[in-house]
Design an enzyme around this catalytic site. Structure first.
Site, PDB file in Angstrom:
ATOM      1  N   GLY A  45       4.797  -8.559 -38.358  1.00  0.00           N
ATOM      2  CA  GLY A  45       4.386  -7.597 -37.338  1.00  0.00           C
ATOM      3  C   GLY A  45       4.548  -6.159 -37.801  1.00  0.00           C
ATOM      4  O   GLY A  45       3.674  -5.312 -37.607  1.00  0.00           O
ATOM      5  N   THR A  46       5.681  -5.867 -38.429  1.00  0.00           N
ATOM      6  CA  THR A  46       5.971  -4.488 -38.843  1.00  0.00           C
ATOM      7  C   THR A  46       4.894  -3.955 -39.785  1.00  0.00           C
ATOM      8  O   THR A  46       4.389  -2.838 -39.603  1.00  0.00           O
ATOM      9  CB  THR A  46       7.358  -4.451 -39.543  1.00  0.00           C
ATOM     10  OG1 THR A  46       8.335  -4.904 -38.607  1.00  0.00           O
ATOM     11  CG2 THR A  46       7.703  -3.058 -40.021  1.00  0.00           C
ATOM     12  N   GLN A  82       4.655 -10.163 -29.187  1.00  0.00           N
ATOM     13  CA  GLN A  82       5.346 -10.999 -28.191  1.00  0.00           C
ATOM     14  C   GLN A  82       4.381 -11.832 -27.345  1.00  0.00           C
ATOM     15  O   GLN A  82       4.773 -12.844 -26.775  1.00  0.00           O
ATOM     16  CB  GLN A  82       6.198 -10.123 -27.258  1.00  0.00           C
ATOM     17  CG  GLN A  82       7.429  -9.531 -27.917  1.00  0.00           C
ATOM     18  CD  GLN A  82       8.486 -10.575 -28.274  1.00  0.00           C
ATOM     19  OE1 GLN A  82       8.548 -11.656 -27.682  1.00  0.00           O
ATOM     20  NE2 GLN A  82       9.310 -10.256 -29.245  1.00  0.00           N
ATOM     21  N   ALA A 133       3.573 -14.591 -37.112  1.00  0.00           N
ATOM     22  CA  ALA A 133       3.599 -16.050 -36.911  1.00  0.00           C
ATOM     23  C   ALA A 133       4.944 -16.553 -36.392  1.00  0.00           C
ATOM     24  O   ALA A 133       5.005 -17.555 -35.685  1.00  0.00           O
ATOM     25  CB  ALA A 133       3.266 -16.746 -38.234  1.00  0.00           C
ATOM     26  N   HIS A 134       6.031 -15.839 -36.732  1.00  0.00           N
ATOM     27  CA  HIS A 134       7.342 -16.436 -36.451  1.00  0.00           C
ATOM     28  C   HIS A 134       7.728 -16.422 -34.983  1.00  0.00           C
ATOM     29  O   HIS A 134       8.698 -17.060 -34.588  1.00  0.00           O
ATOM     30  CB  HIS A 134       8.431 -15.777 -37.310  1.00  0.00           C
ATOM     31  CG  HIS A 134       8.753 -14.362 -36.974  1.00  0.00           C
ATOM     32  ND1 HIS A 134       9.855 -14.010 -36.252  1.00  0.00           N
ATOM     33  CD2 HIS A 134       8.132 -13.190 -37.274  1.00  0.00           C
ATOM     34  CE1 HIS A 134       9.915 -12.694 -36.140  1.00  0.00           C
ATOM     35  NE2 HIS A 134       8.873 -12.168 -36.745  1.00  0.00           N
ATOM     36  N   THR A 178      -0.862 -11.052 -54.085  1.00  0.00           N
ATOM     37  CA  THR A 178      -1.278 -12.462 -54.037  1.00  0.00           C
ATOM     38  C   THR A 178      -0.964 -13.050 -52.662  1.00  0.00           C
ATOM     39  O   THR A 178       0.148 -12.901 -52.157  1.00  0.00           O
ATOM     40  CB  THR A 178      -0.559 -13.253 -55.152  1.00  0.00           C
ATOM     41  OG1 THR A 178      -0.844 -12.606 -56.394  1.00  0.00           O
ATOM     42  CG2 THR A 178      -1.031 -14.697 -55.188  1.00  0.00           C
ATOM     43  N   CYS A 188      16.042  -6.427 -33.248  1.00  0.00           N
ATOM     44  CA  CYS A 188      15.828  -5.435 -34.293  1.00  0.00           C
ATOM     45  C   CYS A 188      16.724  -4.215 -34.113  1.00  0.00           C
ATOM     46  O   CYS A 188      16.934  -3.474 -35.056  1.00  0.00           O
ATOM     47  CB  CYS A 188      14.374  -4.998 -34.297  1.00  0.00           C
ATOM     48  SG  CYS A 188      13.293  -6.392 -34.497  1.00  0.00           S
TER      49      CYS A 188
HETATM   50  C1  PLP Z   1       6.886  -6.449 -29.961  1.00  0.00           C
HETATM   51  C2  PLP Z   1       7.229  -6.531 -31.399  1.00  0.00           C
HETATM   52  N1  PLP Z   1       6.529  -5.823 -32.281  1.00  0.00           N
HETATM   53  C3  PLP Z   1       6.771  -5.892 -33.600  1.00  0.00           C
HETATM   54  C4  PLP Z   1       7.776  -6.686 -34.103  1.00  0.00           C
HETATM   55  C5  PLP Z   1       8.024  -6.711 -35.581  1.00  0.00           C
HETATM   56  O1  PLP Z   1       7.617  -7.951 -36.112  1.00  0.00           O
HETATM   57  P1  PLP Z   1       8.235  -8.499 -37.492  1.00  0.00           P
HETATM   58  O2  PLP Z   1       9.699  -8.667 -37.287  1.00  0.00           O
HETATM   59  O3  PLP Z   1       7.502  -9.775 -37.732  1.00  0.00           O
HETATM   60  O4  PLP Z   1       7.944  -7.487 -38.538  1.00  0.00           O
HETATM   61  C6  PLP Z   1       8.553  -7.445 -33.209  1.00  0.00           C
HETATM   62  C7  PLP Z   1       9.664  -8.282 -33.708  1.00  0.00           C
HETATM   63  O5  PLP Z   1      10.673  -8.436 -33.047  1.00  0.00           O
HETATM   64  C8  PLP Z   1       8.267  -7.375 -31.822  1.00  0.00           C
HETATM   65  O6  PLP Z   1       8.964  -8.065 -30.918  1.00  0.00           O
END
Ligand code: PLP
Length: 393
Positions: A73-74, A184, A205-206, A242, A339
């Site tokens: 996501g980040t 989310q 995906a996680h 890759t 986080c």
């Molecule tokens: C709403 C939201 N955005 C972004 C992220 C970041 O995703 P990732 O940890 O896969 O980089 C998260 C992860 O907790 C999230 O809950």
């Protein structure tokens, strides 16, 4: 200390791999381990799995534009914001404005800070006490020089869900590009990207029982992005490196699996959550933060409960202390978002919703998974009652 999946109630942080996803990934890793860019048979086998997985995801998520894989996501959020911003403004003339909300994930805040350093004006749209976007303030801020908007669709800490169709329509009318952080929401409701009318959408995906380390950026057809880094030109030049073929195959299966479960039992999560929420709210010292699903069912993520915890004397208790105490009873929950668990104990999200400093450190989050049965949750109210008693003395 129990450590069974039954007691794992932190699915907004991450989810355990679904067994069939793990099996698919092991199969792909063994059978299509080649580099998808190689011209020999090993490479062709990997490239076939990669492109088939991309097509499956495009189909499942209703996206007719380009799909770009990332590490999570980040990274997707950074590619969306920095990549789109570079196409919108070269640094000459009046500085454009980026709008985000006051309750974004730290990844969006970080990308916005990078844009601010490049000269963009960054404005945070306020939220209500329930964590919902202040639509009036948003509408006013959509005026020039706003060129780009990034909003969290489902707020990770307090569960607030945006009225996305309406927001997308307003952005289109204003001629402003919209990126949505759907990390989310994916897995909690079926996503049909084209129908939503947004320009960019980030997923990971996680959060939906797929693997960690793989994310996705969905884009509207014709949209151009400047890559974050250069290299071998993979992902049509948008994201060099890759490709993680086994993770991507696992991602595709995880999305299809969640969409199938959602079509079979669309209300499963709500039916699991609502009786638990009621039992928890019947306990002394617990109150809801974020939207109340009994008042606004469509304004909250279906698997999500967030609470504020107070002692009998009415003083806010530390959400982190509650989390540790519950873990000693076999339940894994979270205080605020995972986080920010190592930073300041005060939640910036609760602070933006108007809570004072002590209350903003008293939040906990319980987020359910698709394997849970009602009986798995029976012990939680009693465990929380005990945790509160212990911490109150
Ligand atoms: C709403 C939201 N955005 C972004 C992220 C970041 O995703 P990732 O940890 O896969 O980089 C998260 C992860 O907790 C999230 O809950």
């Amino acid at each position: 200390m129990a450590s069974t999946l039954q007691g794992y109630l932190d699915c907004s942080a991450t989810t355990p791999l679904a067994p069939e996803v793990a099996a698919e990934m092991a199969h792909v890793q063994a059978s299509a381990w080649g580099n998808p860019s190689s011209l020999h048979g090993y490479g062709v086998a990997a490239a076939e799995v990669l492109e088939r997985s991309r097509q499956r995801l495009a189909m499942a998520l209703g996206c007719s534009g380009r799909l770009c894989f990332s590490s999570g996501g980040t990274e997707s959020i950074h590619l969306a914001l920095l990549g789109a911003a570079a196409q919108l403004w070269s640094g000459n003339g009046q500085a454009p404005r980026l709008l985000i909300s006051a309750v974004e994930h730290p990844a969006t805040n970080a990308a916005a800070e990078r844009l601010a350093a490049l000269g963009w004006q960054v404005e945070r749209v306020p939220v209500t006490q329930e964590g919902l976007l202040d639509l009036e303030a948003f509408q006013q801020l959509l005026a020039p020089p706003t060129r780009l908007v990034s909003l969290i669709w489902g707020q990770s800490e307090v569960g607030a869900l945006l009225p996305l169709m309406e927001i997308a329509q307003r952005c289109r009318q204003a001629g402003v590009l919209l990126h949505v952080d759907a990390v989310q929401v994916a897995g909690q409701q079926a996503i049909s990207f084209d129908a939503l009318g947004v320009d960019l959408m980030s997923l990971a995906a996680h959060k939906l029982r797929g693997p960690r380390g793989i994310g996705l950026l969905l884009t509207r057809p014709g949209l151009e992005l400047q890559p974050l880094f250069g290299g071998g030109g993979q992902e049509g030049g948008w994201r060099a490196g890759t490709e993680a073929v086994a993770l991507i195959a696992g991602f595709a299966l995880a999305v299809e699996r969640r969409h199938r479960l959602l079509s079979e039992a669309p209300e499963a999560m709500v039916q699991l959550r609502d009786p638990l929420l009621q039992q928890l709210l019947d306990l002394p010292g617990l109150s809801l933060s974020g939207p109340d699903p009994s008042q606004q069912p469509s304004a909250r993520l279906p698997h999500h409960i967030s609470l504020l915890v107070r002692s009998d004397a009415g003083l806010p208790l530390s959400g982190r202390a509650v989390v540790r105490q519950l873990w000693s009873q076999g339940f894994a929950i979270s205080s605020g978002s995972a986080c920010s668990a190592h930073g300041d104990a005060r939640s910036p999200v609760l602070t933006a919703m108007g809570y004072d400093a002590a209350t903003a450190a008293s939040g906990i989050r319980i987020s359910l998974g698709d394997w849970h049965q009602p009986s798995d949750l029976h012990g939680l109210p009693e465990a929380l009652r005990r945790a509160r008693l212990e911490l109150s003395t």
